[in-house]
Design an enzyme around this catalytic site. Structure first.
Site, PDB file in Angstrom:
ATOM      1  N   ASN A 206      22.543  -2.486   7.055  1.00  0.00           N
ATOM      2  CA  ASN A 206      22.324  -1.889   8.373  1.00  0.00           C
ATOM      3  C   ASN A 206      22.548  -0.386   8.301  1.00  0.00           C
ATOM      4  OD1 ASN A 206      25.225  -1.336   8.904  1.00  0.00           O
ATOM      5  ND2 ASN A 206      25.345  -3.568   8.771  1.00  0.00           N
ATOM      6  N   ASP A 275      26.200 -10.306   9.679  1.00  0.00           N
ATOM      7  CA  ASP A 275      26.547 -11.642  10.153  1.00  0.00           C
ATOM      8  C   ASP A 275      25.917 -12.728   9.280  1.00  0.00           C
ATOM      9  OD1 ASP A 275      28.047 -10.730  12.325  1.00  0.00           O
ATOM     10  OD2 ASP A 275      26.212 -10.319  13.457  1.00  0.00           O
ATOM     11  N   LYS A 285      13.497 -10.819  -9.696  1.00  0.00           N
ATOM     12  CA  LYS A 285      12.835 -10.147  -8.577  1.00  0.00           C
ATOM     13  C   LYS A 285      11.797 -11.080  -7.939  1.00  0.00           C
ATOM     14  CE  LYS A 285      10.092  -6.124  -7.448  1.00  0.00           C
ATOM     15  NZ  LYS A 285       9.221  -5.085  -7.946  1.00  0.00           N
ATOM     16  N   PHE A 319      35.664  -3.409  16.732  1.00  0.00           N
ATOM     17  CA  PHE A 319      34.643  -2.530  17.299  1.00  0.00           C
ATOM     18  C   PHE A 319      33.508  -3.379  17.850  1.00  0.00           C
ATOM     19  CE2 PHE A 319      35.033   2.058  16.538  1.00  0.00           C
ATOM     20  CZ  PHE A 319      36.309   2.061  16.007  1.00  0.00           C
ATOM     21  N   LYS A 333      34.338 -10.523  23.052  1.00  0.00           N
ATOM     22  CA  LYS A 333      34.866 -10.447  21.669  1.00  0.00           C
ATOM     23  C   LYS A 333      36.377 -10.309  21.653  1.00  0.00           C
ATOM     24  CE  LYS A 333      30.712  -8.477  19.849  1.00  0.00           C
ATOM     25  NZ  LYS A 333      30.007  -7.289  19.422  1.00  0.00           N
ATOM     26  N   LYS A 337      38.070 -13.329  19.672  1.00  0.00           N
ATOM     27  CA  LYS A 337      38.629 -13.007  18.349  1.00  0.00           C
ATOM     28  C   LYS A 337      40.132 -12.719  18.398  1.00  0.00           C
ATOM     29  CE  LYS A 337      34.173 -11.185  16.725  1.00  0.00           C
ATOM     30  NZ  LYS A 337      33.496 -10.481  15.620  1.00  0.00           N
TER      31      LYS A 337
HETATM   32  O1  C5P Z   1      30.718  -9.952  16.845  1.00  0.00           O
HETATM   33  P1  C5P Z   1      30.456  -8.630  16.272  1.00  0.00           P
HETATM   34  O2  C5P Z   1      29.941  -8.681  14.874  1.00  0.00           O
HETATM   35  O3  C5P Z   1      29.631  -7.697  17.105  1.00  0.00           O
HETATM   36  O4  C5P Z   1      31.931  -7.978  16.250  1.00  0.00           O
HETATM   37  C1  C5P Z   1      32.156  -6.725  15.838  1.00  0.00           C
HETATM   38  C2  C5P Z   1      33.527  -6.623  15.231  1.00  0.00           C
HETATM   39  O5  C5P Z   1      33.782  -7.735  14.378  1.00  0.00           O
HETATM   40  C3  C5P Z   1      33.671  -5.413  14.341  1.00  0.00           C
HETATM   41  O6  C5P Z   1      34.989  -4.961  14.439  1.00  0.00           O
HETATM   42  C4  C5P Z   1      33.331  -5.955  12.969  1.00  0.00           C
HETATM   43  O7  C5P Z   1      33.920  -5.170  11.956  1.00  0.00           O
HETATM   44  C5  C5P Z   1      33.882  -7.342  13.026  1.00  0.00           C
HETATM   45  N1  C5P Z   1      33.133  -8.320  12.230  1.00  0.00           N
HETATM   46  C6  C5P Z   1      33.769  -8.970  11.195  1.00  0.00           C
HETATM   47  N2  C5P Z   1      33.110  -9.913  10.461  1.00  0.00           N
HETATM   48  C7  C5P Z   1      31.829 -10.218  10.733  1.00  0.00           C
HETATM   49  C8  C5P Z   1      31.179  -9.587  11.796  1.00  0.00           C
HETATM   50  C9  C5P Z   1      31.853  -8.637  12.526  1.00  0.00           C
HETATM   51  O8  C5P Z   1      34.924  -8.678  10.937  1.00  0.00           O
HETATM   52  N3  C5P Z   1      31.210 -11.124   9.993  1.00  0.00           N
END
Ligand code: C5P
Length: 398
Positions: A206, A275, A285, A319, A333, A337
């Site tokens: 990204n 994600d 390849k 974040f 979140k 979380k």
């Molecule tokens: O749910 P989302 O991905 O938007 O959440 C963002 C937060 O979760 C960020 O702090 C990111 O670093 C963390 N995150 C994580 N592991 C993932 C996805 C996001 O720790 N697989």
């Protein structure tokens, strides 16, 4: 921002003092310059006056011209938060090491309570001379700081260790002057994107630059914290006094963060973690064919959710980079979380988002608090976030 005296002594590197004064001004510091007689043989007071926007002090007996200081060397010595001697000649180093004070700059150095740093610049043999080195040792023992010279081409036609450190390096000592309010706090910061390998030449990622996470790590280290920075691939410079743990994929980051978690007091997850990852990684390849192609992806672990589930004493900040319904998503979140804070920003806004130098963040706390920060540089935003987690940490500490 600090009040800085730049003391210029007589060496050819004096011209770089002009660059330093300009740089300090751009960084928002107030600068006043003192020049020795010999320094004025190399550059003029007018140069430094123009760049600093202040009169330049050249003599003990200038009181008529600058009545504001009354007794000039004392007035300047009190005004300063920091004194930088740029360049520092062997002569000036020797003079201060032996307590001599016979001109404005040496009296000011002797009279100030502010930290003083010397940036030596001289011929390499001269720098290596045991007498010069002994004087440097005397000053170091007395608590004076040094920005050491580097190897390079010297004005005398030789090359060796004696070339003055760069203005950027010298300006960086100001960062070490910050209040050490995070001393002893163990902070883990994640930053940057992750890379999810598809085949030996491709990956999914990204736009994250890592700027926000690196700014948090830098500011926390400047405030005395023990910082571990777990970072995906980023071109940002690793801040001084920060332990970097480089990672590639989300799963690498997960392992690295898990290893750090028990010893951490605070974890800030500024990384943009992928994600999903490709379900299979091709050994070779992947070749194109005429038709379309469908990639199958599988879920990566949610690192932050895991941290939330396994939290005991740690303060957790996540974040939320959003493009719509920022508040609602952020609060979701925060709860899901089990976070203490979530720092939310709308990445579609002009001042926020990937690769930008500014950010506009709203922080939601688990206690229902809302902190709407204005548009700030990522450094200043980082400090605001650190203030919040530090306060929570101090309140939680038994
Ligand atoms: O749910 P989302 O991905 O938007 O959440 C963002 C937060 O979760 C960020 O702090 C990111 O670093 C963390 N995150 C994580 N592991 C993932 C996805 C996001 O720790 N697989």
């Amino acid at each position: 921002m600090a009040n800085v005296i730049v003391g210029v002594t007589g060496g050819i590197a004096a011209y770089k003092a002009a660059e330093l004064v300009s740089l300090l001004g751009k960084q928002g510091h107030a600068v006043r310059c003192i020049m020795t007689d010999a320094a004025q043989q190399f550059i003029t007071p007018l140069t430094l006056q123009t760049l600093s926007g202040n009169p330049v002090y050249t003599s003990m007996f200038q009181m008529q011209e600058n009545p504001e200081w009354q007794v000039e060397h004392i007035g300047l010595a009190r005004w300063a938060d920091c004194v930088l001697i740029v360049p520092a000649t062997a002569d000036f180093i020797g003079k201060v090491a032996h307590g001599l004070a016979d001109d404005l700059l040496s009296t000011c150095v002797m009279a100030t309570a502010a930290p003083v740093f010397f940036a030596p610049a001289m011929n390499d043999q001269m720098y290596a001379n045991p007498l010069v080195q002994r004087n440097i040792d005397i000053l170091r023992e007395a608590g004076y700081g040094f920005v050491d010279p580097v190897e390079g081409n010297l004005a005398c036609g030789t090359s060796g260790k004696g070339k003055m450190a760069s203005p950027e390096r010298i300006a960086a000592v100001l960062e070490t002057l910050r209040e050490q309010d995070m001393k002893g706090v163990r902070l883990v910061v994640t930053a940057g994107p992750t890379r999810e390998v598809l085949d030996p030449v491709r990956y999914l990622t990204n736009h994250s630059s890592g700027k926000m996470g690196y700014a948090i790590a830098r500011q926390a280290a400047n405030r005395g914290a023990d910082v571990v920075l777990v970072s995906g691939p980023s071109s940002q410079a690793v801040p001084a006094n920060v332990t970097l743990v480089p990672v590639q994929s989300a799963r690498d980051m997960f392992e690295a963060v898990k290893q750090q978690y028990a010893q951490a007091d605070i974890v800030i997850k500024a990384a943009a973690v992928a994600d999903y990852r490709p379900k299979t990684v091709a050994a070779q390849k992947i070749k194109k064919s005429d038709g379309d192609m469908v990639l199958e992806l599988e879920r990566n672990p949610d690192i932050l959710a895991w941290l939330g589930e396994h939290k005991n004493h740690q303060i957790l900040m996540g974040f939320a980079a959003e493009t719509n319904d920022v508040k609602q998503h952020a609060l979701g979140k925060l709860q899901r979380k089990h976070l203490d804070f979530i720092a939310a920003n709308d990445v579609t806004q002009q001042h926020s988002g990937f690769g930008k130098d500014t950010n506009q963040i709203t922080v939601y706390g688990a206690d229902g608090s809302v902190h709407e920060l204005p548009v700030l540089s990522k450094e200043d935003a980082a400090d605001c976030l650190l203030n919040l987690v530090l306060e929570a940490y101090q309140n939680r500490k038994p």
